[in-house]
Design a protein around this motif. Structure first.
Motif, PDB file in Angstrom:
ATOM      1  N   CYS A  20       0.867  -1.179   0.000  1.00  0.00           N
ATOM      2  CA  CYS A  20       0.000   0.000   0.000  1.00  0.00           C
ATOM      3  C   CYS A  20       0.905   1.231   0.000  1.00  0.00           C
ATOM      4  CB  CYS A  20      -0.906  -0.017   1.236  1.00  0.00           C
ATOM      5  SG  CYS A  20      -1.753   1.550   1.526  1.00  0.00           S
ATOM      6  N   ILE A  22       0.447   4.056   1.102  1.00  0.00           N
ATOM      7  CA  ILE A  22       0.374   4.825   2.346  1.00  0.00           C
ATOM      8  C   ILE A  22       0.931   4.023   3.528  1.00  0.00           C
ATOM      9  CG2 ILE A  22      -1.217   5.965   3.968  1.00  0.00           C
ATOM     10  CD1 ILE A  22      -2.990   6.646   1.535  1.00  0.00           C
ATOM     11  N   CYS A  23       0.602   2.750   3.587  1.00  0.00           N
ATOM     12  CA  CYS A  23       1.057   1.918   4.717  1.00  0.00           C
ATOM     13  C   CYS A  23       2.541   1.551   4.598  1.00  0.00           C
ATOM     14  CB  CYS A  23       0.253   0.625   4.787  1.00  0.00           C
ATOM     15  SG  CYS A  23      -1.466   0.851   5.246  1.00  0.00           S
ATOM     16  N   CYS A  45      -4.176  -0.388   0.270  1.00  0.00           N
ATOM     17  CA  CYS A  45      -4.785  -1.470   1.044  1.00  0.00           C
ATOM     18  C   CYS A  45      -6.294  -1.211   1.138  1.00  0.00           C
ATOM     19  CB  CYS A  45      -4.165  -1.550   2.436  1.00  0.00           C
ATOM     20  SG  CYS A  45      -4.589  -0.157   3.492  1.00  0.00           S
ATOM     21  N   HIS A  48      -7.166   2.066   3.060  1.00  0.00           N
ATOM     22  CA  HIS A  48      -6.839   3.317   2.376  1.00  0.00           C
ATOM     23  C   HIS A  48      -7.547   3.475   1.034  1.00  0.00           C
ATOM     24  CE1 HIS A  48      -3.292   3.632   5.249  1.00  0.00           C
ATOM     25  NE2 HIS A  48      -4.102   4.644   5.491  1.00  0.00           N
TER      26      HIS A  48
HETATM   27 ZN   LIG Z   1      -2.808   1.270   3.555  1.00  0.00          ZN
END
Ligand SMILES: [Zn+2]
Length: 166
Positions: A20, A22-23, A45, A48
């Motif tokens: 992901c 962001i993750c 993910c 998100h």
């Molecule tokens: Zn994420």
């Protein structure tokens, strides 16, 4: 000193899909490719990619997060910038609608009427300011700002009303 890296985190997530965006090394579960328009796509993910996250805080969370990530990757291109702005614009009207339905947060008709009655009776502005902004009078709603009350006072609606009535 902890130096986080994807090499260290390998095994914690599947190699079947990209991480992901962001993750990063905290990616869990499956990711999906999200199309943001303008030829911009990003792998996210489930959390998100959800519309709940994308619409949260009128889309500002989603947009700022991706903007910072793309900045860090030195790939905040014109197309990506445009896609983010388009996302904000798409989400905004819904946010405005939600704000309108929040009771008492944008309008204080009863409080305004009470303040105008006091001004009509000759009470000076400064004497009403404290009382009119008192958060205890508004419960869960946001009280009007001093600026709002000064605007009510400047608009002098009670004067128009008293000249209209016999
Ligand atoms: Zn994420």
């Amino acid at each position: 000193m902890s130096m986080r890296s994807l090499y260290k985190a390998r095994g914690a997530f599947s190699n079947k899909w990209p991480i992901c965006a962001i993750c990063v090394d905290r990616t869990r579960g499956r990711t999906t490719e999200v199309d943001l328009g303008y030829g911009v796509r990003v792998w996210l993910c489930e959390t998100h990619a959800s519309s709940e996250f994308r619409n949260f805080r009128a889309g500002r969370d989603f947009v700022l997060t991706l903007q910072r990530i793309w900045q860090a990757n030195a790939c905040l291109t014109a197309a990506r910038h445009r896609a983010l702005q388009a996302h904000l614009a798409a989400v905004r009207p819904k946010a405005r609608e939600a704000a309108r339905t929040l009771p008492g947060s944008y309008a204080w008709p009863a409080q305004r009427a009470a303040a105008e009655r006091a001004w009509a009776a000759g009470t000076p502005l400064h004497a009403t300011l404290q009382h009119a902004c008192d958060p205890r009078r508004y419960g869960d709603a946001r009280p009007p700002s001093r600026r709002t009350i000064r605007r009510w006072h400047a608009q002098r609606r009670w004067v128009a009303r008293s000249t209209r009535s016999p």
